[in-house]
Design a protein around this motif. Sequence first.
Motif, short mmCIF file in Angstrom:
data_model
loop_
_atom_site.label_atom_id
_atom_site.label_comp_id
_atom_site.label_asym_id
_atom_site.label_seq_id
_atom_site.Cartn_x
_atom_site.Cartn_y
_atom_site.Cartn_z
N UNK A 5 0.83 -1.21 0.00
CA UNK A 5 0.00 0.00 0.00
C UNK A 5 0.86 1.26 0.00
N UNK A 6 0.45 2.26 -0.74
CA UNK A 6 1.16 3.53 -0.80
C UNK A 6 0.62 4.47 0.27
N UNK A 7 1.47 5.38 0.71
CA UNK A 7 1.04 6.38 1.68
C UNK A 7 0.23 7.46 0.96
N UNK A 8 -0.96 7.72 1.46
CA UNK A 8 -1.86 8.70 0.85
C UNK A 8 -1.73 10.04 1.55
N UNK A 9 -1.74 11.12 0.78
CA UNK A 9 -1.77 12.47 1.34
C UNK A 9 -2.93 13.23 0.72
N UNK A 10 -3.64 13.99 1.55
CA UNK A 10 -4.82 14.71 1.07
C UNK A 10 -4.55 16.19 0.82
N UNK A 11 -3.45 16.71 1.34
CA UNK A 11 -3.17 18.14 1.17
C UNK A 11 -3.73 18.97 2.31
N UNK A 12 -3.58 20.31 2.23
CA UNK A 12 -3.88 21.18 3.37
C UNK A 12 -5.33 21.61 3.54
N UNK A 13 -6.22 21.23 2.63
CA UNK A 13 -7.58 21.78 2.67
C UNK A 13 -8.30 21.44 3.96
N UNK A 14 -8.20 20.20 4.43
CA UNK A 14 -8.91 19.80 5.64
C UNK A 14 -8.34 20.52 6.87
N UNK A 15 -7.04 20.72 6.91
CA UNK A 15 -6.44 21.47 8.01
C UNK A 15 -6.98 22.89 8.04
N UNK A 51 -14.07 16.55 8.65
CA UNK A 51 -13.21 16.08 9.74
C UNK A 51 -13.55 14.65 10.13
N UNK A 52 -14.83 14.31 10.13
CA UNK A 52 -15.23 12.97 10.57
C UNK A 52 -14.75 11.88 9.61
N UNK A 53 -14.30 12.26 8.43
CA UNK A 53 -13.75 11.29 7.49
C UNK A 53 -12.25 11.40 7.34
N UNK A 54 -11.57 12.10 8.27
CA UNK A 54 -10.15 12.36 8.05
C UNK A 54 -9.31 11.10 8.10
N UNK A 55 -9.75 10.07 8.83
CA UNK A 55 -8.99 8.84 8.95
C UNK A 55 -9.53 7.72 8.06
N UNK A 56 -10.67 7.94 7.43
CA UNK A 56 -11.33 6.88 6.65
C UNK A 56 -10.59 6.66 5.33
N UNK A 58 -9.47 6.36 1.60
CA UNK A 58 -9.93 7.10 0.43
C UNK A 58 -10.92 6.32 -0.43
N UNK A 59 -10.76 4.99 -0.61
CA UNK A 59 -11.75 4.26 -1.41
C UNK A 59 -13.16 4.31 -0.85
N UNK A 60 -13.30 4.65 0.44
CA UNK A 60 -14.63 4.75 1.05
C UNK A 60 -15.10 6.21 1.12
N UNK A 61 -14.40 7.11 0.47
CA UNK A 61 -14.80 8.51 0.45
C UNK A 61 -14.18 9.35 1.53
N UNK A 62 -13.25 8.78 2.29
CA UNK A 62 -12.59 9.54 3.34
C UNK A 62 -11.39 10.31 2.83
N UNK A 63 -10.83 11.15 3.72
CA UNK A 63 -9.66 11.94 3.35
C UNK A 63 -8.37 11.11 3.44
N UNK A 64 -8.34 10.12 4.33
CA UNK A 64 -7.16 9.27 4.54
C UNK A 64 -5.89 10.12 4.65
#
Length: 388
Positions: A5-15, A51-56, A58-64
């Motif tokens: 598995x690769x490490x996923x990054x979502x970027x600064x938008x959620x922060x 925020x509630x999806x920050x750990x979910x 990405x294939x399930x629609x989370x930010x991961x």
Amino acid sequence: MTGTPRLHRAGPALLQRARGLRPLIEHEAGQAEAQGRLTAPVVDALHETGVCGMWVPAPLGGAELSPRELLAVIEQLSYADASTGWVAMITTLENGAAGAYLGDEAVEHMYKGPRMPLLAGQGTRPGTAARVAGGYRLTGRWSFGSGMLHAQYTHSLAIVEDTGEPRMFVTPVEDITMLGNWDVLGLRATGSIDYAIDGVFVPEPYTHPFALDEPRRGGAIYRLGLLDQALLCHSGWALGVGRRLLDELIGHVGARAGRPGQLAGSDAFHTGFARAEATFRAAAALVHQTWDDTERVLESGGRLDVRQETLVRLALNHITSTVAEVARFVYASGGTSALREGPIQRLFRDVHAGTAHITSGPAALAECGRELAGLAPGEAWAVLGLEA
């Protein structure tokens, strides 16, 4: 899942969105403490901002988010309010783990709604699970179910009777008995009550081994396993509340500068504050350095070795004990303003509630010292202890 598995990054938008929640969270903090749970506007905002999806996964629609991204978001939320940060970190850790590790049937049911499911529970003192056709019968009583009053599902550790295997079991909150005994010194707004389960059937897909570190969905962050991800959670929380304590004292002293006899003119206070600031920054630097190294390991497709596992535990233990020292200094310096209801008093109580968590306890610190001193050859970390 095939391949590494690769490490996923979502970027600064959620922060950025999390930072924007601070005025609302601060406005609601007093009412949340009085009612023993976060207010509906704050919970809604955590969902609406993602925020509630920050750990979910990405294939399930989370930010991961990546580890460093998670640290930053948890720090921001905890800076705004310790209880809000605590609820957010725990419930999202657990909905992320569920999304990564549970079977397909469970995930298809739990993640199909317009909102991310929130999970709460306990992963240290286990219940018991009896194997039956299609799943398990789960029984037990768990203390300090962090965020329970905000959750739709529980995430509980139990030992399988015939094998001795520790597993996590996900159950709807309707299947538990909430014991309603959240009468505590601090973190009052987290709704972290004790709960009981009596012989509830849990289908196999709604369970996973406690030590699972290979995700069914999502990227490399889930290779850390549940325990190391919890260490990340608590580290981000300590960063946020520690910084807020020092900033509250800066505001308190600055507002009184120029008056006779105030701390602003005291060399002893200046020296004490410098030491508190330096101690906190040094502890925070260890947290960031440790998780920077962890990200590099995950990016390379590797897993943490024993020394790296030691350091993530040491970093959490050190930042937690440091923040407790900072809290005592800030409280002592705050005078009657700290004694009365307000941010300093609440932070002081919240910090001392947070330090009671098992992940930051003295036993783990002693094990870190044993490994660092070269006294545990051939041993590896099993939860919070070293074993041959």
